[in-house]
Scaffold this motif. Structure first.
Motif, mmCIF file in Angstrom:
data_model
loop_
_atom_site.group_PDB
_atom_site.id
_atom_site.type_symbol
_atom_site.label_atom_id
_atom_site.label_comp_id
_atom_site.label_asym_id
_atom_site.label_seq_id
_atom_site.Cartn_x
_atom_site.Cartn_y
_atom_site.Cartn_z
ATOM 1 N N LEU A 207 -30.058 -42.016 -36.159
ATOM 2 C CA LEU A 207 -29.802 -43.009 -35.119
ATOM 3 C C LEU A 207 -30.261 -44.403 -35.542
ATOM 4 C CD1 LEU A 207 -30.753 -40.919 -31.972
ATOM 5 C CD2 LEU A 207 -28.542 -42.012 -32.377
ATOM 6 N N VAL A 208 -31.399 -44.485 -36.226
ATOM 7 C CA VAL A 208 -31.864 -45.790 -36.706
ATOM 8 C C VAL A 208 -30.855 -46.376 -37.688
ATOM 9 C CG1 VAL A 208 -33.623 -46.949 -38.085
ATOM 10 C CG2 VAL A 208 -34.300 -45.318 -36.327
ATOM 11 N N ARG A 209 -30.327 -45.546 -38.579
ATOM 12 C CA ARG A 209 -29.310 -46.027 -39.519
ATOM 13 C C ARG A 209 -28.033 -46.433 -38.784
ATOM 14 N NH1 ARG A 209 -31.320 -41.276 -42.135
ATOM 15 N NH2 ARG A 209 -32.707 -41.833 -43.850
ATOM 16 N N ALA A 210 -27.673 -45.656 -37.764
ATOM 17 C CA ALA A 210 -26.460 -45.966 -37.008
ATOM 18 C C ALA A 210 -26.585 -47.304 -36.279
ATOM 19 C CB ALA A 210 -26.172 -44.851 -36.009
ATOM 20 N N SER A 211 -27.789 -47.655 -35.845
ATOM 21 C CA SER A 211 -27.977 -48.915 -35.121
ATOM 22 C C SER A 211 -27.752 -50.124 -36.013
ATOM 23 C CB SER A 211 -29.381 -48.972 -34.526
ATOM 24 O OG SER A 211 -30.368 -49.089 -35.542
ATOM 25 N N MET A 212 -27.736 -49.916 -37.323
ATOM 26 C CA MET A 212 -27.531 -51.027 -38.251
ATOM 27 C C MET A 212 -26.151 -51.001 -38.892
ATOM 28 S SD MET A 212 -31.302 -51.197 -40.047
ATOM 29 C CE MET A 212 -30.909 -52.728 -40.874
ATOM 30 N N ARG A 213 -25.295 -50.067 -38.435
ATOM 31 C CA ARG A 213 -23.909 -50.045 -38.912
ATOM 32 C C ARG A 213 -22.989 -50.585 -37.823
ATOM 33 N NH1 ARG A 213 -24.989 -44.491 -40.291
ATOM 34 N NH2 ARG A 213 -23.469 -43.935 -38.673
ATOM 35 N N THR A 214 -21.799 -51.007 -38.228
ATOM 36 C CA THR A 214 -20.846 -51.517 -37.247
ATOM 37 C C THR A 214 -20.350 -50.423 -36.319
ATOM 38 O OG1 THR A 214 -19.077 -51.193 -38.891
ATOM 39 C CG2 THR A 214 -20.074 -53.391 -38.739
ATOM 40 N N ASP A 215 -20.308 -49.181 -36.809
ATOM 41 C CA ASP A 215 -19.922 -48.054 -35.963
ATOM 42 C C ASP A 215 -21.143 -47.183 -35.713
ATOM 43 O OD1 ASP A 215 -20.027 -47.331 -38.678
ATOM 44 O OD2 ASP A 215 -18.898 -45.490 -38.290
ATOM 45 N N ALA A 216 -21.236 -46.652 -34.496
ATOM 46 C CA ALA A 216 -22.353 -45.771 -34.139
ATOM 47 C C ALA A 216 -21.809 -44.596 -33.333
ATOM 48 C CB ALA A 216 -23.402 -46.532 -33.336
ATOM 49 N N PRO A 217 -21.052 -43.715 -33.997
ATOM 50 C CA PRO A 217 -20.414 -42.614 -33.271
ATOM 51 C C PRO A 217 -21.411 -41.565 -32.820
ATOM 52 C CG PRO A 217 -20.073 -42.342 -35.634
ATOM 53 C CD PRO A 217 -20.764 -43.670 -35.444
ATOM 54 N N GLY A 218 -21.191 -41.068 -31.603
ATOM 55 C CA GLY A 218 -21.992 -39.953 -31.109
ATOM 56 C C GLY A 218 -23.446 -40.247 -30.852
ATOM 57 N N TRP A 219 -23.809 -41.534 -30.659
ATOM 58 C CA TRP A 219 -25.226 -41.843 -30.522
ATOM 59 C C TRP A 219 -25.815 -41.327 -29.211
ATOM 60 C CZ3 TRP A 219 -26.722 -44.844 -26.407
ATOM 61 C CH2 TRP A 219 -25.733 -45.636 -25.800
ATOM 62 N N ALA A 220 -25.004 -41.235 -28.156
ATOM 63 C CA ALA A 220 -25.528 -40.805 -26.854
ATOM 64 C C ALA A 220 -26.004 -39.353 -26.904
ATOM 65 C CB ALA A 220 -24.463 -40.987 -25.772
ATOM 66 N N TRP A 221 -25.178 -38.473 -27.455
ATOM 67 C CA TRP A 221 -25.587 -37.066 -27.489
ATOM 68 C C TRP A 221 -26.696 -36.837 -28.506
ATOM 69 C CZ3 TRP A 221 -25.277 -33.871 -31.744
ATOM 70 C CH2 TRP A 221 -24.443 -34.265 -32.790
ATOM 71 N N GLN A 222 -26.761 -37.659 -29.550
ATOM 72 C CA GLN A 222 -27.862 -37.532 -30.497
ATOM 73 C C GLN A 222 -29.189 -37.947 -29.852
ATOM 74 O OE1 GLN A 222 -27.085 -38.772 -34.701
ATOM 75 N NE2 GLN A 222 -25.090 -39.394 -33.926
ATOM 76 N N LEU A 223 -29.127 -38.976 -29.004
ATOM 77 C CA LEU A 223 -30.325 -39.350 -28.246
ATOM 78 C C LEU A 223 -30.773 -38.209 -27.347
ATOM 79 C CD1 LEU A 223 -29.570 -43.034 -27.127
ATOM 80 C CD2 LEU A 223 -31.445 -42.286 -28.596
ATOM 81 N N ALA A 224 -29.802 -37.537 -26.733
ATOM 82 C CA ALA A 224 -30.128 -36.408 -25.859
ATOM 83 C C ALA A 224 -30.791 -35.284 -26.644
ATOM 84 C CB ALA A 224 -28.865 -35.903 -25.170
ATOM 85 N N VAL A 225 -30.336 -35.049 -27.876
ATOM 86 C CA VAL A 225 -30.931 -34.002 -28.709
ATOM 87 C C VAL A 225 -32.392 -34.332 -29.010
ATOM 88 C CG1 VAL A 225 -30.882 -32.897 -30.968
ATOM 89 C CG2 VAL A 225 -28.746 -33.263 -29.730
#
Length: 257
Positions: A207-225
């Motif tokens: 998720l930290v890496r995704a926050s620094m990319r232009t795309d952040a797919p599936g971040w909501a369910w990953q936060l839930a995990v």
């Protein structure tokens, strides 16, 4: 006493103790050195794709280290200081006290994220951009919760052992790898990747890496995990601590003597 009031009071107590014993937060002095080491390697390598690892890996390492050090050994330390009996005899649940104190510890240790970011921007003059600040902030919040929940479980587990230091040392570097802190989980051997997914830090790192990319797919369910894994650790820790309390109360073995 209301459990939320117990947690809040325990947080304040831990912050006050840390102010009196600043050596407990020595990690705030060493984390910038780790950041400088990682950033130097990245700058020498010249590969911008590993920028996130270099910036935020030291902060995640510091958080996990603090969870193991002050968090996991909290009950054992109270036992050594002969104050565990007083905590057990108080009307507050020991598990809530431990969780509140650990929340304060990991909350203070979260300042290592700021240190790493400042090191990258001001010292190494690197263009570090958090493309999705909401994802980053939510990731930090649920990661701190999961850290505190897992450390609560470890606090109850470690008190059953007379050699806490051995377990604490063995759960550092292997979990940096399993948590995808140093390298993404996708680069690990295929047989190891399913094992990493039971450890919340592997999701937090992604998720930290995704926050620094232009795309952040599936971040909501990953936060839930991450939140679910942290809650599972917290519930397990509270149950384990209550069993430990009943055991030492029945046997009269709260003290180290």
């Amino acid at each position: 006493m209301n459990i939320l009031r117990v947690i809040a009071a325990s947080c304040r107590m831990q912050v006050a103790e840390t102010r009196r014993v600043p050596a407990q937060m020595l990690i705030l002095a060493t984390s910038p050195l780790f950041a400088a080491m990682f950033l130097s390697v990245m700058k020498r390598n010249g590969d911008p794709t590993v920028l996130t690892n270099a910036v935020f890996a030291p902060a995640l390492i510091s958080l996990w280290f603090m969870s193991l050090d002050l968090g996991g050994g909290m009950i054992s330390n109270e036992r050594w200081q002969a104050t565990l009996e007083g905590l057990i005899g108080s009307p507050s649940r020991l598990g809530a006290v431990v969780f509140g104190r650990i929340i304060a510890v990991v909350g203070l240790a979260a300042l290592t994220f700021v240190e790493s970011y400042v090191m990258a921007r001001l010292v190494f003059r690197m263009d570090v951009r958090i493309v999705h600040p909401l994802v980053f902030v939510l990731t930090l919040v649920v990661t701190l919760f999961a850290m505190a929940g897992t450390a609560t479980a470890l606090a109850g587990l470690f008190v059953l052992s007379r050699n806490v230091l051995l377990f604490q040392n063995s759960m550092t570097y292997p979990f940096y790898i399993l948590g995808g802190v140093l390298v993404p989980v996708s680069l690990l051997p295929f047989w190891a990747q399913p094992v990493t997914r039971v450890f919340f830090l592997s999701w937090s790192s992604d998720l930290v890496r995704a926050s620094m990319r232009t795309d952040a797919p599936g971040w909501a369910w990953q936060l839930a995990v991450v939140a679910v894994l942290g809650a599972a650790g917290l519930v397990g820790g509270l149950v384990l601590i209550e069993r430990v309390v009943r055991r030492v109360t029945a046997t009269g073995s709260a003290a180290m003597a």
